[in-house]
Write a protein that holds these residues in place. Structure first.
Motif, PDB file in Angstrom:
ATOM      1  N   ALA A 196     -14.447 -45.535   6.309  1.00  0.00           N
ATOM      2  CA  ALA A 196     -14.515 -46.656   5.369  1.00  0.00           C
ATOM      3  C   ALA A 196     -15.330 -47.757   6.032  1.00  0.00           C
ATOM      4  O   ALA A 196     -14.989 -48.197   7.134  1.00  0.00           O
ATOM      5  N   GLN A 197     -16.416 -48.174   5.397  1.00  0.00           N
ATOM      6  CA  GLN A 197     -17.254 -49.238   5.970  1.00  0.00           C
ATOM      7  C   GLN A 197     -17.353 -50.388   4.977  1.00  0.00           C
ATOM      8  O   GLN A 197     -17.709 -50.203   3.821  1.00  0.00           O
ATOM      9  N   VAL A 198     -17.051 -51.578   5.471  1.00  0.00           N
ATOM     10  CA  VAL A 198     -17.108 -52.789   4.648  1.00  0.00           C
ATOM     11  C   VAL A 198     -18.103 -53.762   5.283  1.00  0.00           C
ATOM     12  O   VAL A 198     -17.959 -54.142   6.442  1.00  0.00           O
ATOM     13  N   ASP A 199     -19.112 -54.128   4.504  1.00  0.00           N
ATOM     14  CA  ASP A 199     -20.108 -55.102   4.956  1.00  0.00           C
ATOM     15  C   ASP A 199     -19.926 -56.388   4.153  1.00  0.00           C
ATOM     16  O   ASP A 199     -20.210 -56.419   2.945  1.00  0.00           O
ATOM     17  N   THR A 200     -19.433 -57.421   4.815  1.00  0.00           N
ATOM     18  CA  THR A 200     -19.205 -58.717   4.171  1.00  0.00           C
ATOM     19  C   THR A 200     -20.271 -59.689   4.648  1.00  0.00           C
ATOM     20  O   THR A 200     -20.277 -60.107   5.808  1.00  0.00           O
ATOM     21  N   GLN A 231     -19.716 -56.451   9.668  1.00  0.00           N
ATOM     22  CA  GLN A 231     -19.862 -55.027   9.363  1.00  0.00           C
ATOM     23  C   GLN A 231     -18.749 -54.274  10.088  1.00  0.00           C
ATOM     24  O   GLN A 231     -18.769 -54.146  11.308  1.00  0.00           O
ATOM     25  N   THR A 232     -17.771 -53.794   9.306  1.00  0.00           N
ATOM     26  CA  THR A 232     -16.552 -53.229   9.903  1.00  0.00           C
ATOM     27  C   THR A 232     -16.330 -51.803   9.431  1.00  0.00           C
ATOM     28  O   THR A 232     -16.326 -51.523   8.226  1.00  0.00           O
ATOM     29  N   LYS A 233     -16.129 -50.893  10.401  1.00  0.00           N
ATOM     30  CA  LYS A 233     -15.888 -49.482  10.089  1.00  0.00           C
ATOM     31  C   LYS A 233     -14.463 -49.087  10.465  1.00  0.00           C
ATOM     32  O   LYS A 233     -13.963 -49.441  11.533  1.00  0.00           O
ATOM     33  N   VAL A 234     -13.839 -48.336   9.564  1.00  0.00           N
ATOM     34  CA  VAL A 234     -12.509 -47.788   9.819  1.00  0.00           C
ATOM     35  C   VAL A 234     -12.636 -46.270   9.729  1.00  0.00           C
ATOM     36  O   VAL A 234     -12.860 -45.718   8.649  1.00  0.00           O
TER      37      VAL A 234
END
Length: 375
Positions: A246-250, A272-275
């Motif tokens: 799961a990657q969230v780019d805020t 840029q955060t990856k789970v």
């Protein structure tokens, strides 16, 4: 007679020497006084210049503090697939020349990516993802609130309380533990009826914003605004040997504006955060890890080697922010751009082609949103 003449000459010579010494001391003293006066005048001029550049109550610095957590992410369990949840606290602030808060914006981008038991993404990755401020009453905390206020109302009340205070005064806020999930609820008389959320991350955010603060490029800053966008398009389900992620780019754009709507300062950044999960849907990313934004990573982000102009992401973001200074939003939106493979809206301005090769489209939209929301 000769003896008397000798005595007379000696006396005259001594008096002349004393007079000369007296004149030298007087001149030196005058020179010292003149130098001191000149130095005092210079200092006064410098002080006046500073006062002219940034008047009392105007914005002297702007800062951004973000804190990202994946603590609410979950492993797959039974028929339930894993969940990657990224919470990014966003505190943007403007400070005056004395370090007091002029304006502050508190928000939280709470983004969830869900998978099914086959470890395929079920969340619509093309959908719109809103922050808590953008959700407003849709967030749904009002019904459960003991004071009947939703999250955004409480965050705004906290922001209003911070105005006019220094970071040290804000950090000195009295708090109390309501329960295990709310260890730092305000215990200030003028907040108890308006804020019941736990505030430790927002206080840490304002301190981080102050420590990261940069000088504005011009005087006259009156308003601060924040624009943000959230993308999950790089999230992926299980595919062969490739495990789910799961990657969230805020993306966050902070803008300070003068009375004529011109940008006096801006900050561009992306969290840029990856789970990551393994083939069984178990979390492999450390929940306790520190997650940095691209600006915070600096050279660690690693774009410089692949860059055609040899510049890291944070350097290019800063160059674009500098270019925006002194322009209105309409002038910024009029930027000439060119679409390149995977990079729509790359600047095609003569004074940017050697400093910015990243796509500027999202950042231009961000500064426009910041201006629309500025207060």
């Amino acid at each position: 007679m000769k003896k008397m003449l000798s005595v007379l000459l000696a006396t005259t010579l001594a008096m002349s020497m004393l007079a000369a010494c007296g004149d030298k001391d007087t001149n030196d003293a005058a020179t010292t006084d003149n130098t001191a006066t000149e130095q005092q005048d210079n200092n006064s001029t410098s002080s006046n210049d500073t006062q002219t550049e940034v008047a009392a109550g105007e914005i002297a610095k702007i800062g951004l503090g973000t804190i990202t957590s994946i603590g609410k992410s979950k492993d797959a369990e039974g028929d339930k697939g894993p969940v990657g949840q990224v919470d990014t606290v966003i505190v943007a602030a403007a400070f005056d020349k004395d370090g007091k808060v002029v304006s502050v914006d508190i928000d939280n981008a709470q983004t969830k990516i869900e998978f099914d038991k086959a470890l395929q993404v079920t969340t619509d990755l093309t959908g719109e993802f809103k922050t808590k401020q953008e959700l407003g009453d849709e967030y749904g905390m009002k019904k459960a609130s003991s004071i009947g206020k939703d999250w955004y109302e409480q965050a705004n009340a906290l922001a209003d309380w911070m105005k006019g205070k220094t970071v040290d005064e804000i950090k000195a806020m009295k708090t109390t533990q309501r329960d295990e999930s709310h260890p730092n609820v305000p215990d200030e008389a003028d907040l108890t009826s308006s804020v019941t959320i736990t505030v430790q991350d927002y206080i840490a955010g304002i301190e981080k914003a102050y420590n990261n603060a940069v000088d504005v490029k011009a005087a006259g800053g009156q308003k601060l605004g924040v624009g943000q966008s959230i993308s999950t398009s790089k999230s992926k389900g299980l595919e062969g040997d490739k495990t789910p992620s799961a990657q969230v780019d805020t993306t966050i754009v902070v803008g300070a504006f003068d009375k004529d709507g011109k940008v006096v300062g801006s900050i561009i950044d992306t969290a840029q955060t990856k789970v990551d999960f393994d083939k069984d849907g178990k979390l492999t990313t450390d929940k306790a890890a520190e997650f940095k934004t691209k600006n915070e990573l600096g050279d660690e982000y690693g774009m410089k080697k692949a860059s055609s102009i040899g510049k890291e992401w944070n350097e290019q973001a800063q160059a674009l922010a500098d270019w925006m200074a002194g322009k209105t939003v309409d002038e910024i939106k009029a930027m000439k751009t060119v679409d390149q493979e995977g990079h729509p809206g790359v600047p095609d301005e003569a004074d940017l082609t050697s400093s910015v090769t990243v796509s500027a489209k999202g950042f231009i939209e961000g500064i426009e949103e910041a201006f629309t929301k500025a207060k």
